[in-house]
Design a protein around this motif. Structure first.
Motif, PDB file in Angstrom:
ATOM      1  N   PHE A   1     -15.602 -30.613 -22.241  1.00 43.54           N
ATOM      2  CA  PHE A   1     -15.423 -29.103 -21.731  1.00 43.54           C
ATOM      3  C   PHE A   1     -16.289 -28.907 -20.464  1.00 43.54           C
ATOM      4  CE2 PHE A   1     -14.094 -26.922 -26.333  1.00 43.54           C
ATOM      5  CZ  PHE A   1     -12.828 -27.582 -26.072  1.00 43.54           C
TER       6      PHE A   1
ATOM      7  N   ALA B   1      -7.416 -27.616 -24.015  1.00 46.15           N
ATOM      8  CA  ALA B   1      -8.069 -27.344 -25.318  1.00 46.15           C
ATOM      9  C   ALA B   1      -9.173 -26.217 -25.082  1.00 46.15           C
ATOM     10  CB  ALA B   1      -8.564 -28.655 -25.637  1.00 46.15           C
ATOM     11  N   LYS B   2     -10.072 -26.217 -23.852  1.00 42.19           N
ATOM     12  CA  LYS B   2     -11.288 -25.557 -23.647  1.00 42.19           C
ATOM     13  C   LYS B   2     -10.249 -24.172 -23.471  1.00 42.19           C
ATOM     14  CE  LYS B   2     -14.767 -24.514 -20.569  1.00 42.19           C
ATOM     15  NZ  LYS B   2     -15.692 -25.078 -19.062  1.00 42.19           N
TER      16      LYS B   2
ATOM     17  N   ASN C   1     -19.573 -31.258 -26.944  1.00 38.36           N
ATOM     18  CA  ASN C   1     -18.294 -30.747 -26.470  1.00 38.36           C
ATOM     19  C   ASN C   1     -18.382 -31.236 -24.660  1.00 38.36           C
ATOM     20  OD1 ASN C   1     -16.966 -30.086 -28.967  1.00 38.36           O
ATOM     21  ND2 ASN C   1     -18.214 -28.009 -28.722  1.00 38.36           N
TER      22      ASN C   1
ATOM     23  N   TRP D   1     -17.141 -20.390 -23.188  1.00 44.72           N
ATOM     24  CA  TRP D   1     -17.874 -21.728 -23.254  1.00 44.72           C
ATOM     25  C   TRP D   1     -18.976 -21.924 -22.408  1.00 44.72           C
ATOM     26  CZ3 TRP D   1     -18.071 -24.939 -27.297  1.00 44.72           C
ATOM     27  CH2 TRP D   1     -17.170 -25.109 -28.177  1.00 44.72           C
TER      28      TRP D   1
ATOM     29  N   ALA E   1      -7.785 -22.920 -24.496  1.00 47.33           N
ATOM     30  CA  ALA E   1      -7.140 -22.520 -25.728  1.00 47.33           C
ATOM     31  C   ALA E   1      -8.286 -22.026 -26.822  1.00 47.33           C
ATOM     32  CB  ALA E   1      -6.138 -23.387 -26.359  1.00 47.33           C
ATOM     33  N   SER E   2      -9.539 -22.559 -26.717  1.00 50.91           N
ATOM     34  CA  SER E   2     -10.442 -22.166 -27.637  1.00 50.91           C
ATOM     35  C   SER E   2     -11.686 -21.222 -27.059  1.00 50.91           C
ATOM     36  CB  SER E   2     -11.021 -23.716 -28.273  1.00 50.91           C
ATOM     37  OG  SER E   2     -12.023 -24.109 -27.150  1.00 50.91           O
ATOM     38  N   GLY E   3     -11.395 -20.573 -26.195  1.00 46.59           N
ATOM     39  CA  GLY E   3     -12.325 -19.576 -25.647  1.00 46.59           C
ATOM     40  C   GLY E   3     -12.416 -19.719 -24.198  1.00 46.59           C
TER      41      GLY E   3
ATOM     42  N   SER F   1     -26.238 -24.762 -29.338  1.00 49.11           N
ATOM     43  CA  SER F   1     -25.942 -24.526 -30.602  1.00 49.11           C
ATOM     44  C   SER F   1     -26.937 -24.772 -31.681  1.00 49.11           C
ATOM     45  CB  SER F   1     -24.431 -24.876 -31.070  1.00 49.11           C
ATOM     46  OG  SER F   1     -24.563 -26.265 -31.249  1.00 49.11           O
TER      47      SER F   1
END
Length: 142
Positions: free
Chosen positions: A122, A32-33, A119, A41, A35-37, A47
């Motif tokens: 991650f 998942a990590k 998260n 990350w 696939a999302s950047g 944030s």
């Protein structure tokens, strides 16, 4: 020809004794990590989000390097601020003094909230956790 080879391999894998292992929770989080950047990350330190839900406005700060969270929400009836610094969970309503807690249940909830919000899955080296993969048939009947 490739079709028949793939079909033969596929059929063989469905036979008893050819079980395919389910991925671990750690493998799922890593995928998942990726696939999302992926490594992007790792450069983030945290944030900030500002917005509203109906009449409630909020600001949220998250620290991706530690268990740091801070949330402020403002309603027509006043404001509330809460946070967690990795050791102490705290809350303040309006101009009332800050209330902090080292209660194990409150800290457990703060750690889980910070882990999911940040998260943490991650960053297993920053936020070590035990993960288990539950399939639907592993869940107790409801």
């Amino acid at each position: 020809m490739r079709f028949w080879v793939a079909l033969t391999i596929s059929a063989a894998l469905t036979l008893p004794g050819f079980a395919v292992a389910a991925p671990t929770a750690t493998e799922i989080f890593a995928a998942a990590k990726a696939a999302s950047g992926g490594k992007a990350w790792d450069a983030l330190t945290g944030s900030y989000e500002k917005g509203s839900h109906g009449p409630v406005t909020y600001e949220t700060w998250l620290d991706f390097r530690a268990y740091g969270t801070r949330m402020i929400s403002v309603t027509p009836n006043g404001s509330q601020e809460q946070g967690f610094d990795g050791a102490v969970a705290w809350r303040r309503a309006g101009s009332n003094p800050t209330q902090s807690s080292r209660d194990p249940a409150a800290l457990r909830e703060a750690v889980i909230t910070a882990y999911v919000s940040n998260n943490g899955f991650f960053f297993p080296e920053r936020f070590p956790a035990r993960t288990d993969y539950l399939r639907h048939d592993d869940l107790p009947p409801s």
